[in-house]
Design a protein around this motif. Structure first.
Motif, PDB file in Angstrom:
ATOM      1  N   ALA A  24       0.847  -1.190   0.000  1.00  0.00           N
ATOM      2  CA  ALA A  24       0.000   0.000   0.000  1.00  0.00           C
ATOM      3  C   ALA A  24       0.881   1.237   0.000  1.00  0.00           C
ATOM      4  N   GLU A  25       0.304   2.347  -0.438  1.00  0.00           N
ATOM      5  CA  GLU A  25       1.018   3.623  -0.412  1.00  0.00           C
ATOM      6  C   GLU A  25       0.681   4.370   0.864  1.00  0.00           C
ATOM      7  N   LEU A  26       1.667   5.034   1.430  1.00  0.00           N
ATOM      8  CA  LEU A  26       1.460   5.874   2.602  1.00  0.00           C
ATOM      9  C   LEU A  26       1.231   7.312   2.153  1.00  0.00           C
ATOM     10  N   PRO A  27       0.315   8.038   2.789  1.00  0.00           N
ATOM     11  CA  PRO A  27       0.002   9.400   2.330  1.00  0.00           C
ATOM     12  C   PRO A  27       1.115  10.396   2.600  1.00  0.00           C
ATOM     13  N   THR A  28       1.978  10.098   3.577  1.00  0.00           N
ATOM     14  CA  THR A  28       3.054  11.036   3.934  1.00  0.00           C
ATOM     15  C   THR A  28       4.290  10.739   3.094  1.00  0.00           C
ATOM     16  N   ALA A  29       4.743  11.728   2.356  1.00  0.00           N
ATOM     17  CA  ALA A  29       5.924  11.557   1.516  1.00  0.00           C
ATOM     18  C   ALA A  29       7.188  11.640   2.366  1.00  0.00           C
ATOM     19  N   ALA A  30       8.279  11.151   1.802  1.00  0.00           N
ATOM     20  CA  ALA A  30       9.568  11.227   2.483  1.00  0.00           C
ATOM     21  C   ALA A  30      10.030  12.683   2.540  1.00  0.00           C
ATOM     22  N   SER A  31      11.085  12.907   3.292  1.00  0.00           N
ATOM     23  CA  SER A  31      11.582  14.277   3.461  1.00  0.00           C
ATOM     24  C   SER A  31      12.012  14.902   2.146  1.00  0.00           C
ATOM     25  N   ARG A  37       7.440   9.474  -3.012  1.00  0.00           N
ATOM     26  CA  ARG A  37       6.279   8.722  -2.547  1.00  0.00           C
ATOM     27  C   ARG A  37       6.753   7.466  -1.816  1.00  0.00           C
ATOM     28  N   THR A  38       6.118   7.174  -0.685  1.00  0.00           N
ATOM     29  CA  THR A  38       6.540   6.055   0.158  1.00  0.00           C
ATOM     30  C   THR A  38       5.490   4.946   0.125  1.00  0.00           C
TER      31      THR A  38
END
Length: 803
Positions: free
Chosen positions: A651-658, A662-663
């Motif tokens: 699944a994709e997480l809504p919070t992107a890396a710094s 896309r995480t």
């Protein structure tokens, strides 16, 4: 005798008279509970349908007091003629039904100061013969020219919704009073001969499912007939049977007129029937005859949050904290399924476009079915005039035609709902309706959100890509509410400016899991056994947060408890993870590649994809991370959509890396550990490679003389070395899954014909692995209790045979 004196004498003698003929006549004309007498809008759900005996007695006393107050005995009484109730303050109650008397509608329609007189009462039995003749004339008029139903007084809006504000109000043209009057007006225009044929045809049409008798059809006047059929058959069936019966007597003009009057209600009826047929029975796994379940019977509503963090559960049996931080929404962000379109934007205006996401197996499709079924059966959202499904899977099939057809959105709707041709209501400003666009991940192409041409006319033919963009933009079907569902990695391509509300299905709480499992079984003893049994595995209890896993628990344990003696030992964890992998891979072949159930044969491409995903999981485990990026996927020779959407494992997480990347992550950390163990075992079995051997610093005597690269004990020894040289929880679950896969039941029975060829021999050397684990358990210090218990679980996973 003076007329006034005569009237007084009649009133004094009424209590001494008993008219047997009148009683017999009442019994003869006794009718079922009346829907007309208590006729109200469906939106007036606060009205009581029936009055109990105490209320009836109280109202009878109140009625007599009113009559006594209005007509005191000493005063001369002038009998009224029969003007309208508005003129005299009198209202006639026609029916024998107890529901008819003193209903809320009666009180609302009663003019101020009016007295409600029950015409079947014996109070006026002593009236003169002239008055009796007047009443008989009036009855005859009522038979030939049935009066219109009383005009209802609007009830305050606060009475139109239930406690959860989910009910809503029907459109007036879809509500009971309008349909009642339309049927009545149409039937009133028939001649006596046509009316008789119509009633005979109506009864014969209904005789295949007898719920109304010939007597109930033939007796009474037109008003009684319409009242009775709606009471017994319901609004929709009454309207359809009326149309069919009119067609049987060749009244085409009347049929057309009735269809035009009730067109909005007929459209709603056809859409309701489609949704009921599609969602009433839930199809789970392989459909078995006689084993289908009704959705309403087993459904448990999952938690739905307006604050999405990816929907991945961060809890773990052995780790206190996830390698990568995962957030969980608070309970105050949860909303009910049927309240999604009652949410408001920041400015206070209602939301138009709602997007719902969730991890694979979280129950998005079932939630759509429940929402649709509740609307179709008028349990919620009645203010939505129409609910229309435009699945992305259907639109993708349409797009893949060669060449892709140019169709308008109205043509697409009519192609799937032929009865809803010329739905011009969708273009009205005040028409409130919903378009459900589920399975966004099935539309396997990127859409041009910025440069797609703007289309404003619902009848303009366009390419499917352009049609979808304009529906979500709001330029097509401008008055529609739009519900988009799909996995986050797929729907994330939609610009946020087109979405009013993002919701995320979180799955079941602990109580919901138990409730779901109890609803599955009619035997309470069996359900109690299943609930207690799955809780013996903490990791399985965590994973059962997903409704899909909960269903699998119920299905597997129901079968297992048929065998005598089952349940003495806790269940094994690894077979469940293998079953999840097989089911999700089969669904990938069905939903995204159009394979039929009898074509679900894994080819080398499918096996290689799973091996590469396992390789990526193993590398993540070595780095002690639970998130990956697009370059990690490409490094393993995979496509991003294949891994994050189609596989059903990530699944994709809504919070992107710094750095803005896309995480992504696996649906649960334990699934990452399972896939890593599966990769290590697959390399060992198919290519005779021990990719863990670099950690084998010390070789036990029990297999020192053997070829370590080909020994299962050497493989497990290397895994043990990694486990003991790392913090608790890093490799412990990986070790448990590896030992579980070594069990012949898993690698030979479950995975044969899927991941491995059927003719591959069973793995040898398992006795040495058992000895190694037993020796390790004996040498582990007692103060490391968690690791010791995990080693015992490793031994049980490999050696325990299912009863």
């Amino acid at each position: 005798m003076d007329p006034d004196t005569e009237v007084e004498s009649f009133l004094r003698q009424e209590d001494d008279k008993e008219d047997d003929d009148e009683e017999e006549k009442k019994k003869k004309w006794k009718r079922p509970s009346s829907s007309y007498g208590s006729m109200k809008s469906d939106s007036d759900d606060m009205e009581e349908e029936e009055k109990d005996e105490d209320e009836g007695e109280y109202e009878e006393v109140e009625y007599k007091d009113e009559v006594a107050e209005a007509c005191p005995p000493p005063c001369p009484v002038a009998l009224p003629d029969f003007p309208s109730p508005q003129g005299t303050g009198l209202q006639i109650i026609r029916s024998e039904s107890p529901e008819t008397l003193y209903t809320m509608t009666t009180q609302l329609t009663k003019p101020p100061g009016a007295v409600v007189i029950e015409t079947r009462s014996s109070d006026l039995e002593g009236c003169s013969e002239a008055d009796d003749e007047e009443e008989e004339d009036m009855d005859e008029i009522l038979v030939n020219h049935s009066p219109e139903p009383p005009e209802l007084v609007e009830v305050d809006d606060t009475m139109q919704t239930d406690e959860n504000s989910q009910l809503g109000r029907l459109h007036p043209e879809q509500d009971l009073p309008h349909i009642f009057k339309s049927i009545q007006d149409t039937v009133t225009d028939l001649t006596k001969e046509e009316l008789f044929k119509f009633k005979m045809g109506f009864y014969q049409w209904q005789s295949s499912t007898p719920s109304i008798t010939m007597t109930q059809v033939m007796e009474g006047d037109i008003l009684d007939f319409v009242d009775r059929i709606i009471e017994i058959l319901g609004v929709d069936r009454s309207l359809l049977h009326t149309i069919s019966s009119l067609e049987c007597i060749n009244k085409k003009d009347a049929v057309e007129a009735l269809r035009n009057k009730c067109k909005r209600a007929l459209y709603r009826y056809h859409l309701k029937q489609y949704l009921i047929r599609k969602h009433q029975v839930i199809r789970e796994g392989v459909v078995r005859a006689g084993k289908q379940n009704l959705l309403d019977t087993i459904y448990v509503e999952p938690q739905i949050s307006t604050c999405g963090y990816g929907g991945v559960d961060p809890t773990h049996e052995l780790r206190l904290h996830s390698p990568s931080p995962l957030q969980v929404p608070s309970s105050d962000t949860f909303v009910s399924l049927n309240d999604l379109f009652r949410q408001q934007k920041e400015g206070g205006s209602p939301v138009r476009t709602v997007m719902t996401t969730g991890i694979p197996g979280i129950g998005m499709s079932v939630s759509v079915g429940k929402f649709s079924l509740d609307w179709a059966e008028q349990r919620a959202n009645k203010d939505l005039q129409f609910v229309i499904k435009l699945s992305f899977r259907m639109l993708w099939l349409l797009r893949n035609k060669n060449p892709p057809p140019m169709m308008s959105v109205m043509e697409v709707i009519e192609s799937h709902h032929p009865e809803c041709k010329d739905m011009k209501y969708l273009e009205e400003d005040g028409c409130k309706f919903l378009i459900i666009m589920d399975c966004f991940d099935c539309y396997q192409t990127s859409l041009d959100w910025e440069n797609a041409p703007v289309v404003n006319d619902n009848n303009t033919q366009t390419h499917p890509d352009v049609m979808i963009v304009n529906i979500i933009r709001g330029t097509l079907l401008r008055g529609a509410h739009v519900w988009i569902l799909g996995r986050r990695a797929a729907v994330s391509q939609i610009p946020s400016k087109f979405i009013d509300l993002v919701t995320e299905i979180q799955g079941f709480s602990d109580d919901m899991k138990d409730d779901f499992l109890k609803k599955r079984f009619s035997d309470p003893e069996l359900s109690a056994k299943v609930v207690a049994h799955y809780k013996r595995l903490p990791t399985l209890a965590m994973l059962a947060r997903q409704p899909f896993v909960c269903w699998m628990v119920a299905t597997v344990f129901e079968r297992c408890f048929r065998y005598q003696g089952y349940g003495a030992h806790p269940p094994r964890l690894t077979p469940f993870y293998i079953s999840i992998l097989i089911v999700q891979t089969n669904r990938r072949l069905q939903f995204y590649y159009g394979k039929a159930e009898n074509e679900l044969k894994w080819v080398n491409e499918d096996r290689n994809m799973l091996k590469k995903i396992g390789k990526m999981a193993f590398k993540m485990l070595e780095r002690n991370t639970s998130v990956f990026f697009e370059e990690d996927v490409e490094e393993c020779g995979l496509k991003l959509m294949e891994v994050t959407v189609f596989s059903g494992l990530c699944a994709e997480l809504p919070t992107a890396a710094s750095d803005g990347r896309r995480t992504y992550c696996f649906i649960h950390l334990t699934f990452q550990e399972f896939m890593a163990a599966l990769y290590v075992f697959t390399m060992f079995r198919t290519e005779s490679k021990n990719i863990l051997e670099s950690w084998g610093l010390h070789t036990p005597k029990i297999f020192a003389s053997k070829d370590q690269a080909k020994s299962a004990a050497a493989l497990v020894h290397c895994a043990l070395m990694r486990t003991f040289n790392s913090p608790l929880g890093h490799y412990d679950m990986f070790l448990r899954f590896l030992c579980g896969i070594l069990s012949p039941d898993c690698h030979h029975n479950q995975l044969s014909r899927f991941l491995y060829h059927y003719n591959m021999p069973k793995l040898g050397g398992l006795d040495e692995v058992r000895q190694l684990l037993e020796q390790t358990i004996q040498t582990v210090e007692g103060n490391n209790r968690d690791r010791l218990e995990n080693l015992k679980e490793c031994l049980r996973e490999m050696t325990q045979e299912d009863e």
